[in-house]
Design a protein around this motif. Structure first.
Motif: not given
Length: 53
Positions: A8-10, A12-14, A16-17, A42
């Protein structure tokens, strides 16, 4: 088709990018083919993060 599993954190980071790149492209008036790819990424990330499958 390529399938990738992310934590999940990955994801979310992706996301954001991707959003940052889309914002930059919008500000620059860029309508290159990469924009459609970024928008697809997205949308897929957002759907998976919401759990709307």
């Amino acid at each position: 088709m390529i399938q990738v599993e992310l934590e999940r954190i990955e994801a979310l980071e992706l996301l954001g990018m991707v959003l940052a790149h889309l914002n930059d492209a919008e500000a620059a008036g860029d309508m290159s083919p990469r924009i459609a790819t970024l928008m697809s990424i997205r949308d897929k990330l957002a759907t998976e993060l919401r759990g709307d499958r």
